[in-house]
Every structure is written in structure tokens, then in C-alpha cells.
Write a protein that holds these residues in place. Sequence first.
Motif, PDB file in Angstrom:
ATOM      1  N   UNK A   1       7.476  -5.335   7.206  1.00 55.81           N
ATOM      2  CA  UNK A   1       7.064  -4.843   5.894  1.00 55.81           C
ATOM      3  C   UNK A   1       6.302  -3.519   5.962  1.00 55.81           C
ATOM      4  N   UNK A   2       5.964  -3.097   7.174  1.00 54.70           N
ATOM      5  CA  UNK A   2       5.099  -1.929   7.303  1.00 54.70           C
ATOM      6  C   UNK A   2       5.729  -0.641   6.760  1.00 54.70           C
ATOM      7  N   UNK A   3       7.000  -0.356   7.009  1.00 55.21           N
ATOM      8  CA  UNK A   3       7.563   0.887   6.451  1.00 55.21           C
ATOM      9  C   UNK A   3       7.460   0.939   4.919  1.00 55.21           C
ATOM     10  N   UNK A   4       7.774  -0.174   4.255  1.00 50.90           N
ATOM     11  CA  UNK A   4       7.705  -0.198   2.787  1.00 50.90           C
ATOM     12  C   UNK A   4       6.260  -0.035   2.328  1.00 50.90           C
ATOM     13  N   UNK A   5       5.352  -0.720   3.015  1.00 54.55           N
ATOM     14  CA  UNK A   5       3.933  -0.624   2.637  1.00 54.55           C
ATOM     15  C   UNK A   5       3.401   0.785   2.862  1.00 54.55           C
ATOM     16  N   UNK A   6       3.681   1.362   4.018  1.00 48.67           N
ATOM     17  CA  UNK A   6       3.164   2.700   4.319  1.00 48.67           C
ATOM     18  C   UNK A   6       3.655   3.727   3.308  1.00 48.67           C
ATOM     19  N   UNK A   7       4.935   3.677   2.994  1.00 50.56           N
ATOM     20  CA  UNK A   7       5.489   4.637   2.046  1.00 50.56           C
ATOM     21  C   UNK A   7       4.857   4.492   0.669  1.00 50.56           C
ATOM     22  N   UNK A   8       4.722   3.246   0.211  1.00 48.09           N
ATOM     23  CA  UNK A   8       4.153   2.993  -1.110  1.00 48.09           C
ATOM     24  C   UNK A   8       2.674   3.351  -1.143  1.00 48.09           C
ATOM     25  N   UNK A   9       1.921   2.931  -0.132  1.00 45.84           N
ATOM     26  CA  UNK A   9       0.487   3.203  -0.120  1.00 45.84           C
ATOM     27  C   UNK A   9       0.200   4.701  -0.094  1.00 45.84           C
ATOM     28  N   UNK A  10       0.994   5.446   0.663  1.00 47.76           N
ATOM     29  CA  UNK A  10       0.805   6.895   0.708  1.00 47.76           C
ATOM     30  C   UNK A  10       1.101   7.522  -0.654  1.00 47.76           C
ATOM     31  N   UNK A  11       2.165   7.060  -1.309  1.00 46.33           N
ATOM     32  CA  UNK A  11       2.490   7.577  -2.642  1.00 46.33           C
ATOM     33  C   UNK A  11       1.360   7.265  -3.626  1.00 46.33           C
ATOM     34  N   UNK A  12       0.838   6.050  -3.529  1.00 46.13           N
ATOM     35  CA  UNK A  12      -0.247   5.650  -4.421  1.00 46.13           C
ATOM     36  C   UNK A  12      -1.479   6.515  -4.205  1.00 46.13           C
ATOM     37  N   UNK A  13      -1.866   6.695  -2.952  1.00 40.71           N
ATOM     38  CA  UNK A  13      -3.081   7.459  -2.677  1.00 40.71           C
ATOM     39  C   UNK A  13      -2.913   8.931  -3.049  1.00 40.71           C
ATOM     40  N   UNK A  14      -1.717   9.469  -2.891  1.00 44.83           N
ATOM     41  CA  UNK A  14      -1.478  10.849  -3.329  1.00 44.83           C
ATOM     42  C   UNK A  14      -1.619  10.958  -4.849  1.00 44.83           C
ATOM     43  N   UNK A  15      -1.123   9.946  -5.571  1.00 46.08           N
ATOM     44  CA  UNK A  15      -1.253   9.954  -7.025  1.00 46.08           C
ATOM     45  C   UNK A  15      -2.708   9.796  -7.425  1.00 46.08           C
TER      46      UNK A  15
ATOM     47  N   UNK B   1      -0.189 -13.896   5.389  1.00 47.95           N
ATOM     48  CA  UNK B   1       1.133 -14.494   5.559  1.00 47.95           C
ATOM     49  C   UNK B   1       2.161 -13.499   5.043  1.00 47.95           C
ATOM     50  N   UNK B   2       3.404 -13.579   5.497  1.00 43.35           N
ATOM     51  CA  UNK B   2       4.433 -12.668   4.966  1.00 43.35           C
ATOM     52  C   UNK B   2       4.530 -12.714   3.447  1.00 43.35           C
ATOM     53  N   UNK B   3       4.386 -13.901   2.877  1.00 44.86           N
ATOM     54  CA  UNK B   3       4.463 -14.005   1.415  1.00 44.86           C
ATOM     55  C   UNK B   3       3.320 -13.245   0.756  1.00 44.86           C
TER      56      UNK B   3
ATOM     57  N   UNK C   1       1.531  -8.550  -2.252  1.00 41.37           N
ATOM     58  CA  UNK C   1       0.611  -7.420  -2.303  1.00 41.37           C
ATOM     59  C   UNK C   1       1.385  -6.119  -2.535  1.00 41.37           C
ATOM     60  N   UNK C   2       2.485  -5.955  -1.849  1.00 42.34           N
ATOM     61  CA  UNK C   2       3.319  -4.760  -2.037  1.00 42.34           C
ATOM     62  C   UNK C   2       3.856  -4.712  -3.462  1.00 42.34           C
ATOM     63  N   UNK C   3       4.293  -5.855  -3.989  1.00 40.77           N
ATOM     64  CA  UNK C   3       4.785  -5.899  -5.367  1.00 40.77           C
ATOM     65  C   UNK C   3       3.677  -5.519  -6.341  1.00 40.77           C
TER      66      UNK C   3
END
Length: 334
Positions: free
Chosen positions: A175-189, A307-309, A314-316
Motif C-alpha cells: 500500500x505504500x506507493x498509493x499512500x506516498x503519492x496521496x500523502x504528498x499530494x495532500x501535503x502540497x495542497x 492491519x491492512x484493512x 486510512x487511505x480512503x
Amino acid sequence: MVAPMSESKSHPFDSLSPDLLIDAVESAGFVSDGRLLALNSYENRVYQVGIEDETPMIAKFYRPDRWRREQILEEHEFCFQLVDQELPVVPPWRDAEGNSLSEFGGFSFALFQRKGGRAPELDNLDNLFILGRLMGRIHGIGAMRPFKYRPKLDSKSFGWDSYKLISEQFMPKELRPAYDSLALDIMKKVEAILDDYGEINHIRVHGDCHSGNILWRDDNPHFVDFDDTRMAPAIQDLWMLLSGDRQEQTLQMAELVEGYREFYDFDVRELKLIEVMRTLRIMHHSAWIARRWSDPAFPRAFTWFNTPRYWSEHILQLREQFAALQEPPIQLMS
């Protein structure tokens, strides 16, 4: 999944035995009847302690190495200032010499009078008006001078540091690639919104103003637990009282602000910071649990964490929050 952090097999709170609790309270001059009741607290340890022939006291044992002594005393001093202005705040107990913070058995602790009450009904607009008035009074005093030792709520400590910890030590590999991409976009915003906003007026605030820290009794609220007090924009103490959809939150904010303005000026521009503050809190909350995962109380209380769930949800949640950051802020009704 990356294994959770583990500082050691033991935890400082392991030595907080019933005997130590009672001895600590009695070192302050009270005589305990031996009755102990652990209260719902994870960051610190909080107990109701029976006192012979008197009302029980609340004993709060601070988490070692979280706050420095001068930071805890700033929390206490803020409470005393509010009480001096007849605000319904539950302050620490002071001894004959005026001391509110004691040391015993390697712990810093404070005592409080027990106050009964229930969580407020935040969907009741009359309640929100009352809370708005009280928050306006609190912020009027909070704005009189800054904290010297307490930290500031900012995007680095609540956002960037949280993202780094979760990504490097807790997020499952898949899940790390999806999380990293989203978190970076969020923090930039988040940073773009903050840059566009300009200078923020930071004042002393409660910092964790959710319904669990408000005791409601006979139509009168009391604010408790200023453990997270810090320098932050005033909106930090208001947005956490909102619930429901956008229309409901708009009505709720209107009631809060109407009461608030009776005692302190409300900067309408701060409505732009609501989703920023909400985003930072979501990220910080997960990181807070992660940082405390070596404390046995946390795996027992947050069984679903790490847990993965959990991380998928959290990503959602962050995706939904990223969408909210794109929306215009709620507006006060004219």
C-alpha cells in the motif's frame, strides 16, 4: 507489513502500581480510602482516587518525556487564568504553597476535583451557541499573550512528520506507493492553501476541543483536559464541534460564531483553514497511535490499528479529505 516500533519490552507506566498511585496522592496531603478507578485515557494515566470522608479526586499522571515541566506548568497557568475570569474550566488542584504539579516515583502528576457530566449534544444549535460564547471568552484570554514553551500547531509536526513516520515504519509494502503519492499530494495542497492564506494569528487554544473534553450538566458545560493546549488559529477549537454534512456544518458554524462574537472577534478568513486543520488531525491521529504502539494500552484499545484493512481505510479517508481540500470553504449565512 513493517513491524511496529518497539522501544523495549517494558513501558514506563508499567511501574504505576496501585500502591504507587495511592502513595503519590497521599504525598500531596490527602488520605485515600483505597478505592481506585481507571478512567478513559491513553496518552496519560488518569484515575479516580477515593479520599476518606471527602469527594474523590482525579489523579493525572503525565506520560514521561512528553512534556517538559515548564510546558505542563504553562498548561496549568492557562487554566488558572481562565478560572480567574470565572470560566467553567476544571483546573489542577493547588497546595498551600500554590504548587499544582508534583513528582512521585519518577512521575509528574496533578490532582483535579471530580466533576460529573455528560458529553454535549452537538447537533443541538442552542448548545452550540452556548459553547460559542464560552469559546469566545476562552480565546479572548488566550489571545492576551502567547505561550513561551508550548508548541505551535503546524503542517510540519502534524502533517509532514506524520506522513514520514507512517510511510517508513508502518504502511504495508503493497500500500505504500498509493499512500506516498496521496500523502504528498495532500501535503502540497495543504501548503498551497497555507501559503495563499498568509500570516495566521496563533493564540492559546484548548487544542483538543471534542465532545469528550466537555462535561455538560444542567445546561452548563465545563471544559476539561487542556493537555493538548498549544498555539494555533482560533478555528482549531471550533471546527471540532461540527458534524454532519456541509449544510449541517454551515448551520452549526453560524450558531457557534454568533455566540463567539459576543466576547471575541471571529476572523471569517479562518473558515478557509477548517479542512486543513481536519486533514492534519487525521494524519496526526494515526501517527500518534503509531508512536505509542509500544505502550501496551494502545494495542488493547486500538485493536484494529496496524492491519491492512486499517491502512486501506486510512487511505480512503485521506482521498475523501483531499477532495474536501479542493472545495470552497463553508460560508457564514448573512
